[in-house]
Design a protein around this motif. Structure first.
Motif, PDB file in Angstrom:
ATOM      1  N   GLU A 134      -4.156   9.815  -8.852  1.00 20.41           N
ATOM      2  CA  GLU A 134      -4.949   8.768  -7.860  1.00 20.41           C
ATOM      3  C   GLU A 134      -5.337   7.292  -8.129  1.00 20.41           C
ATOM      4  N   ARG A 177       1.093  -0.921  -0.224  1.00 26.94           N
ATOM      5  CA  ARG A 177      -0.090  -0.029   0.098  1.00 26.94           C
ATOM      6  C   ARG A 177       0.584   1.597  -0.496  1.00 26.94           C
ATOM      7  N   SER A 232      -5.121   0.311  -5.501  1.00 20.67           N
ATOM      8  CA  SER A 232      -5.396   1.012  -3.463  1.00 20.67           C
ATOM      9  C   SER A 232      -5.723  -0.103  -2.819  1.00 20.67           C
TER      10      SER A 232
END
Ligand SMILES: [Zn+2]
Ligand SMILES: [Zn+2]
Length: 431
Positions: A246, A232, A251
């Motif tokens: 992002e 992570r 994620s």
């Protein structure tokens, strides 16, 4: 059109209609779908839109509205929104999440104010204004209000997109949800990450709470959690360094931890449990190597050598952004897709600014439409707004909401007037 649909509304009437929708508690896991359906149908009626209630699954109505265009031979426009919202922890909100309270700054507090009852109502308000102005669409405009997006969309958009009813609509472009933007630029999304919901489980011998021994369930799961955390951090570092957006990294966030032997006062303290489980929400960029991630899970996060097993909940979602040949499903943002340029122009015309096209970091129903080969753009006109979807105190300022209606007015006008038989490419070979 009847007289009510051709009269324009004051801001306070517009906001009060938004509040009414927000006040219907459509939180999972038991959304008040019937109330929401009744509300949408009555709005549609006041706008003289044709309406249909589809129940692919009993008790989960999908409302389909139609504003017929003058040239039905042209592919239609679909404006999609979901009617359900995620749950809210009522006592942690400044104002009750289904009150739609407007504070002195004009912030409308409600679960769903950003995600995404705003968009559903803005579509309708934009159509109300266009009708009042006498505008007539060339292409047919459909609106779908779908259930269950927040739990995967299987009983909503997925069944709809795969249905014959949908095929008969001859849709050419889909608009669905985007995200709020803290800056003055609106955000638009051409693809999204693929969700995997991973549950890992460790087993081990139970033992006295005082004993140090190898291979306990807790030790085994902790090693995995450490490994997940390192991965992570490696992904997050790329974002922090500005190397990746992002939506361009994987994620992984822990959603739950489950272990221990319950007792009337809490948990038994001097017994090391024989089982432990942890759940993770993982989001994978459309072009990432899914196989290598699965290998990482099997070898590092849940190795059988450490007495661990894993399962991917909602396994079906695994391929949700890949087509049958394993190709990622992306909506083109270049000249092969006229809808993108039309969106940019329409937003500009309404005095809005649009940022660079992005990959949506979470998931939306747009993926089901993209899987049908259609271009789909994620867009929720909320600028100057903190991103509060799924958070406490979700709000949208009423001026931003009103501004968004003008933006959609411009988009719907432009899309529904576009008379070319567009070759709507869905594919992009590279990011
Ligand atoms: Zn949403
Ligand atoms: Zn959501």
């Amino acid at each position: 059109a009847d007289s009510s649909s051709s009269s324009s509304s004051s801001s306070s009437e517009i906001i009060s209609r938004f509040q009414k929708y927000l006040q219907i508690n459509t939180a999972q896991p038991s959304p008040q779908y019937q109330e929401a359906a009744d509300f949408i149908l009555s709005e549609a009626n006041s706008l003289s839109l044709e309406s249909q209630t589809l129940e692919f699954v009993p008790g989960k109505p999908l409302i389909l509205l139609k504003w017929p265009g003058s040239d039905p031979s042209l592919p239609s426009i679909l404006l999609n929104s979901h009617t359900d919202v995620v749950p809210a922890e009522h006592d942690k909100w400044a104002h009750p999440p289904f009150s739609a309270h407007v504070d002195p700054h004009g912030k409308i507090y409600a679960r769903g104010s950003q995600d995404m009852k705003c968009v559903g109502m803005q579509y309708l308000e934009a159509i109300r204004r266009l009708k009042a102005s006498g505008f007539k669409p060339t292409r047919t405009v459909y609106l779908s209000f779908v259930p269950d997006e927040e739990i995967g969309g299987h009983d909503g958009a997925e069944k709809f997109a795969e249905s014959d009813i949908f095929k008969a609509l001859n849709v050419g472009i889909v608009l669905d949800e985007g995200l709020a933007s803290p800056s003055e630029n609106y955000r638009a999304f051409y693809a999204e990450r693929c969700p995997w919901w991973l549950i890992i489980k460790a087993t081990g011998a139970p033992g006295h709470g005082s004993k140090l021994y190898d291979n306990s369930a807790m030790e085994n799961i902790l090693k995995s959690i450490e490994s997940v955390r390192r991965f992570r951090a490696s992904q997050f570092d790329l974002v922090k360094a500005g190397l990746k957006a992002e939506g361009e990294v994987v994620s992984v966030n822990m959603a739950f931890l489950k272990a221990g032997t319950p007792s009337p006062t809490g948990f038994v303290m001097n017994l090391q449990p024989s089982e432990a489980e942890a759940g993770f929400d993982i989001r994978i960029p459309p072009t990432a190597d899914q196989e290598s991630l699965e290998k990482r899970i099997a070898e590092e996060w849940a190795p059988s050598s450490r007495n661990m097993t894993f399962r991917l909940g909602q396994f079906k979602q695994k391929a949700s952004v890949l087509d049958n040949s394993g190709r990622p499903v992306l909506t083109a943002t270049d000249s092969t897709n006229p809808w993108w340029a039309l969106l940019e122009e329409a937003v500009k015309k309404a005095d809005g600014k649009l940022g660079k096209p992005e990959i949506f970091p979470a998931s939306t129903d747009a993926r089901y439409f993209r899987l049908q080969g259609l271009p789909a753009i994620g867009f929720s006109p909320m600028a100057n707004t903190p991103i509060l979807l799924h958070d406490h105190n979700e709000f949208l300022n009423k001026d931003e909401y009103l501004k968004g209606i003008s933006i959609y007015e411009s988009i719907i006008k432009s899309y529904s007037s576009y008379a070319e038989h567009a070759r709507t490419a869905t594919w992009r070979d590279e990011l």
